[in-house]
Write a protein that holds these residues in place. Structure first.
Motif, PDB file in Angstrom:
ATOM      1  N   SER A 193      -0.483  -7.333   0.081  1.00 46.54           N
ATOM      2  CA  SER A 193       0.430  -6.909   0.818  1.00 46.54           C
ATOM      3  C   SER A 193       0.556  -6.109   1.136  1.00 46.54           C
ATOM      4  O   SER A 193       1.269  -5.437   2.482  1.00 46.54           O
ATOM      5  CB  SER A 193       1.824  -7.706   0.355  1.00 46.54           C
ATOM      6  N   THR A 235       0.941 -11.492   1.948  1.00 43.21           N
ATOM      7  CA  THR A 235       2.341 -11.259   1.981  1.00 43.21           C
ATOM      8  C   THR A 235       2.952 -12.413   2.769  1.00 43.21           C
ATOM      9  O   THR A 235       3.691 -13.035   2.042  1.00 43.21           O
ATOM     10  CB  THR A 235       2.774 -10.114   3.315  1.00 43.21           C
ATOM     11  N   TYR A 240       0.697  -9.390  -5.159  1.00 43.17           N
ATOM     12  CA  TYR A 240       1.919  -8.458  -4.498  1.00 43.17           C
ATOM     13  C   TYR A 240       1.570  -6.810  -3.633  1.00 43.17           C
ATOM     14  O   TYR A 240       1.785  -6.563  -2.543  1.00 43.17           O
ATOM     15  CB  TYR A 240       3.294  -7.981  -5.149  1.00 43.17           C
TER      16      TYR A 240
END
Length: 84
Positions: free
Chosen positions: A55, A33, A52
């Motif tokens: 994350s 993240t 992403y």
């Protein structure tokens, strides 16, 4: 060692393993993240979408650790009942 305490001990160990694995997975997700959001704040080229998705390891790690805590609590409750 009786059979009941052996089963409870294995459940507690399994719960501890879930907590440790969850901690590691959560840490990796938190790191991912940070790595994915830093370019956004520094106005650099954003990372690909796959970064992403990494994350999402953070909530998965939280879920693993929570599962481990619940397993450990159940095992401890069984040990207390067996001792009483």
């Amino acid at each position: 060692m009786s059979s009941a305490s052996s089963v409870s001990s294995q459940s507690a160990d399994r719960g501890d393993a879930y907590v440790k694995a969850g901690t590691i997975v959560f840490g990796l997700g938190a790191l991912a993240t940070l790595v994915t959001f830093v370019p956004l704040f520094l106005h650099l080229t954003p990372l690909p979408s796959a970064a992403y998705w990494l994350s999402m390891l953070m909530p998965l790690g939280f879920l693993l650790a929570l599962t481990g805590l619940l397993l450990s609590a159940r095992a401890q409750r069984r040990r207390v009942r067996a001792g009483a």
